[in-house]
Motif scaffolding. Structure first.
Motif, short mmCIF file in Angstrom:
data_model
loop_
_atom_site.label_atom_id
_atom_site.label_comp_id
_atom_site.label_asym_id
_atom_site.label_seq_id
_atom_site.Cartn_x
_atom_site.Cartn_y
_atom_site.Cartn_z
N LEU A 38 -2.11 44.91 63.99
CA LEU A 38 -1.09 45.96 64.84
C LEU A 38 -1.38 45.92 66.34
O LEU A 38 -0.41 45.91 67.05
CB LEU A 38 -1.06 47.08 64.32
CG LEU A 38 -0.27 48.06 63.24
CD1 LEU A 38 -0.88 49.46 63.20
CD2 LEU A 38 0.95 47.74 63.61
N ASP A 63 2.75 44.64 61.29
CA ASP A 63 2.25 45.77 60.52
C ASP A 63 2.43 45.51 59.28
O ASP A 63 3.61 45.57 58.52
CB ASP A 63 3.21 47.12 61.19
CG ASP A 63 2.93 48.46 60.24
OD1 ASP A 63 1.93 48.20 59.18
OD2 ASP A 63 3.53 49.44 60.44
N ASN A 86 -7.21 42.39 54.59
CA ASN A 86 -8.38 43.18 54.99
C ASN A 86 -8.03 44.44 56.00
O ASN A 86 -8.80 45.26 56.05
CB ASN A 86 -9.29 42.14 55.94
CG ASN A 86 -9.97 42.80 56.96
OD1 ASN A 86 -11.12 43.16 56.56
ND2 ASN A 86 -9.68 42.92 58.10
N ARG A 105 0.57 56.57 55.61
CA ARG A 105 0.06 55.51 56.49
C ARG A 105 -1.13 54.76 55.84
O ARG A 105 -1.39 53.64 55.47
CB ARG A 105 -0.51 55.80 57.91
CG ARG A 105 -0.72 55.03 58.90
CD ARG A 105 0.82 54.62 59.68
NE ARG A 105 0.48 53.40 60.30
CZ ARG A 105 1.10 52.32 60.03
NH1 ARG A 105 2.13 52.11 59.13
NH2 ARG A 105 0.75 51.06 60.60
N PHE A 185 -20.69 51.23 53.01
CA PHE A 185 -20.44 51.64 54.80
C PHE A 185 -20.67 50.16 55.42
O PHE A 185 -21.80 49.61 55.12
CB PHE A 185 -20.99 52.72 55.19
CG PHE A 185 -20.66 54.00 54.78
CD1 PHE A 185 -19.11 54.43 54.90
CD2 PHE A 185 -21.18 54.94 54.42
CE1 PHE A 185 -18.57 55.60 54.38
CE2 PHE A 185 -20.76 56.30 54.03
CZ PHE A 185 -19.49 56.46 54.01
N THR A 188 -18.89 48.68 61.36
CA THR A 188 -17.85 48.14 62.29
C THR A 188 -17.24 49.34 63.14
O THR A 188 -16.59 48.97 64.33
CB THR A 188 -16.46 47.80 61.71
OG1 THR A 188 -16.10 48.70 60.93
CG2 THR A 188 -17.09 46.58 60.66
N PHE A 191 -16.07 53.82 60.14
CA PHE A 191 -16.57 54.96 59.36
C PHE A 191 -17.88 55.71 60.15
O PHE A 191 -18.96 55.98 59.76
CB PHE A 191 -17.26 54.60 57.98
CG PHE A 191 -15.97 54.44 57.20
CD1 PHE A 191 -15.45 55.89 56.61
CD2 PHE A 191 -15.62 53.49 56.72
CE1 PHE A 191 -14.43 55.90 55.74
CE2 PHE A 191 -14.43 53.40 55.93
CZ PHE A 191 -13.71 54.51 55.34
N1 LIG Z 1 -16.20 49.67 57.71
C1 LIG Z 1 -16.63 50.23 56.57
O1 LIG Z 1 -17.47 50.89 56.49
C2 LIG Z 1 -15.87 49.43 55.43
C3 LIG Z 1 -16.39 49.96 53.99
C4 LIG Z 1 -15.73 49.57 52.76
C5 LIG Z 1 -14.40 48.88 52.91
N2 LIG Z 1 -14.03 48.67 54.41
C6 LIG Z 1 -12.62 47.97 54.20
O2 LIG Z 1 -12.64 46.66 54.99
C7 LIG Z 1 -11.51 46.36 55.88
C8 LIG Z 1 -12.03 45.80 57.10
O3 LIG Z 1 -12.97 47.20 57.50
P1 LIG Z 1 -13.23 47.27 59.15
O4 LIG Z 1 -14.27 48.24 59.32
O5 LIG Z 1 -13.47 45.81 59.78
O6 LIG Z 1 -12.07 47.76 59.77
P2 LIG Z 1 -11.71 47.88 61.46
O7 LIG Z 1 -11.15 49.43 61.51
O8 LIG Z 1 -12.89 47.47 62.34
O9 LIG Z 1 -10.58 47.03 61.71
C9 LIG Z 1 -9.28 47.09 60.87
C10 LIG Z 1 -8.40 46.29 61.69
O10 LIG Z 1 -7.10 46.55 60.76
C11 LIG Z 1 -5.93 46.57 61.71
N3 LIG Z 1 -4.75 47.17 61.22
C12 LIG Z 1 -4.70 48.55 60.97
N4 LIG Z 1 -3.46 49.06 60.55
C13 LIG Z 1 -2.82 47.69 60.44
C14 LIG Z 1 -1.62 47.52 59.72
N5 LIG Z 1 -0.83 48.45 59.31
N6 LIG Z 1 -0.97 46.06 60.08
C15 LIG Z 1 -2.11 45.42 60.67
N7 LIG Z 1 -3.33 45.54 60.92
C16 LIG Z 1 -3.51 46.79 60.93
C17 LIG Z 1 -6.62 47.40 62.73
O11 LIG Z 1 -5.87 47.29 63.99
C18 LIG Z 1 -7.96 46.79 63.09
O12 LIG Z 1 -7.83 45.42 63.69
C19 LIG Z 1 -10.40 47.83 55.56
O13 LIG Z 1 -9.67 47.54 54.54
C20 LIG Z 1 -11.63 48.80 55.20
O14 LIG Z 1 -10.89 49.83 54.38
C21 LIG Z 1 -14.55 49.12 55.36
#
Ligand SMILES: NC(=O)c1ccc[n+]([C@@H]2O[C@H](COP(=O)([O-])OP(=O)(O)OC[C@H]3O[C@@H](n4cnc5c(N)ncnc54)[C@H](O)[C@@H]3O)[C@@H](O)[C@H]2O)c1
Length: 276
Positions: A38, A63, A86, A105, A185, A188, A191
Motif C-alpha cells: 500500500l 491494496d 504476507n 480492514r 511475536f 518488526t 507488535f
Molecule cells: N510482527 C509480528 O509479531 C508478527 C507475528 C505473527 C504474524 N505476523 C504476520 O506477518 C506478516 C508480516 O508482519 P510484519 O511484522 O512484517 O508487518 P509490518 O507491519 O512490518 O509490515 C506489513 C506490510 O504490509 C503492508 N500492508 C498493510 N496493508 C496492506 C494492504 N492492504 N495492501 C498491501 N500491503 C499492505 C504495510 O504497508 C507493510 O509494509 C503479517 O501478516 C503479520 O500479521 C507478524
C-alpha cells in the motif's frame, strides 16, 4: 525443493518488516520479485535497498484487500512461481471499543486478500504444474490474543484458508507446494510493546532470523513453520480443557500480552483509494 533463485515471487506487504526482508533475500538469491504494498514511500525505499542485488525487482502500489485492484494488478504481472501472502494489519482495542472500519480492514487484509491473490495466481501455477503458496498467518491463528479479536479471527481464517486449500491441492495438484508460517511475536514494530511474562521461554523473534527461517522452509517445501519452536505447543490449545488452557495463557502472560501494545495498527476510518 523450491528455488528462490530460479523463481519469480510475488510478495505482498513488501515495503517493510518481514515482507521487505523476504524480498531482499529472494533478490539476493538471484530470483525475480514483484513487491506489492500500500505504501508507495516504502516501495521507493525498497527499490533503493535492492540496488546491486542480482535478482530483478518490480513494485506496484496495490491494496490487497481490494479484489478489483488485485485483479487489475495481476493482469500486468505475468506468471508467478512463489506467492507470499504476507501483508497484515492489526487493531489495538478491546472489541467493544474497536471501530468497525478497523475490523473490516483487519479482516480484509489478513483474510479476504488471501482469496483474491490466490485466485489471481493459482491458475497459472496449475497450468505450469509448478508453484508454491506461502501464507504468513500467526500463532494467533492457533491461540487467542485478547485485545486482538479481529486479528485472531483473521489469522484463524488464514490458517483455515491455507489448510483447506492444501487439502484441495494435495489431491488435485501435488506439484504445487505450500508453507504455512505461524510466528509468535517478531520484532518488526508491528507488535511493539506487546510482550509475554517469560521472554526467555517465549522470546520475540528477530526479523532477520524469521526471514531466514521462512526462506529455508520454503526451499525445503516444509508445510508448516512455527517460530519460536516452543510456540508449536499452540497446536495443543484446542485439545486442552478450557480451565487448563486459560491457566496456561494467564501464566505465560499471553492473556495480557497486548496490554503495553503501541505498535502499528489501522487508523479508524482508514479506506485507501482503490489501487493506491
Ligand atoms: N510482527 C509480528 O509479531 C508478527 C507475528 C505473527 C504474524 N505476523 C504476520 O506477518 C506478516 C508480516 O508482519 P510484519 O511484522 O512484517 O508487518 P509490518 O507491519 O512490518 O509490515 C506489513 C506490510 O504490509 C503492508 N500492508 C498493510 N496493508 C496492506 C494492504 N492492504 N495492501 C498491501 N500491503 C499492505 C504495510 O504497508 C507493510 O509494509 C503479517 O501478516 C503479520 O500479521 C507478524
Amino acid at each position: 525443493m523450491t528455488d528462490w533463485g530460479s523463481s519469480t515471487s510475488l510478495i505482498t506487504g513488501a515495503g517493510q518488516g518481514m515482507g521487505k526482508g523476504l524480498t531482499l533475500a529472494a533478490l539476493a538469491a538471484g530470483g525475480d520479485v514483484v513487491g506489492w504494498d500500500l505504501d508507495q514511500t516504502a516501495l521507493t525505499d525498497l527499490i533503493a535497498a535492492a540496488d546491486g542485488l542480482p535478482g530483478s525487482l518490480r513494485v506496484a502500489a496495490v491494496d490487497v484487500s481490494d479484489r478489483q485492484a488485485v485483479v487489475a494488478a495481476a493482469a500486468h504481472t505475468g506468471p508467478i512461481d512463489i506467492l507470499v501472502n504476507n501483508a497484515g494489519v492489526t487493531g489495538r482495542n478491546l472489541l467493544i471499543d474497536e471501530d468497525p472500519t478497523v475490523i473490516e480492514r483487519v479482516m480484509g487484509v489478513n483474510a479476504m486478500a488471501l482469496f483474491w491473490t490466490t485466485q489471481a495466481f493459482l491458475p497459472g501455477m496449475l497450468a505450469r504444474n509448478r508453484g508454491h503458496l506461502v501464507t504468513l498467518a500467526s500463532a494467533a491463528g492457533l491461540v487467542p490474543l485478547a485485545r486482538g479479536v479481529a486479528y485472531t479471527a483473521s489469522k484463524h481464517a488464514a490458517v483455515g484458508f491455507h489448510e483447506a486449500l492444501r487439502q484441495e491441492l494435495r489431491q488435485s495438484s501435488p506439484a504445487v507446494q505450500s508453507t504455512l508460517v505461524t510466528p509468535f511475536f517478531v520484532n518488526t514494530g508491528m507488535f511493539a510493546g506487546a510482550s509475554t511474562r517469560f521472554p526467555w521461554l517465549l522470546p520475540t523473534v528477530e526479523p532477520d532470523a524469521a526471514v531466514a527461517a521462512i526462506i529455508l522452509a520454503v526451499e525445503r517445501d516444509r508445510r508448516r513453520l512455527i517460530m519460536p519452536s516452543i510456540a508449536a505447543a499452540a497446536y495443543l490449545y484446542q485439545l486442552m480443557p478450557t480451565t487448563i488452557s486459560d491457566f496456561l495463557l494467564d501464566q505465560l502472560g499471553i492473556s495480557a500480552a497486548m496490554t503495553g501494545f503501541h505498535g502499528r495498527s489501522v487508523e479508524p476510518g482508514a479506506t485507501p483509494a482503490r489501487g493506491a
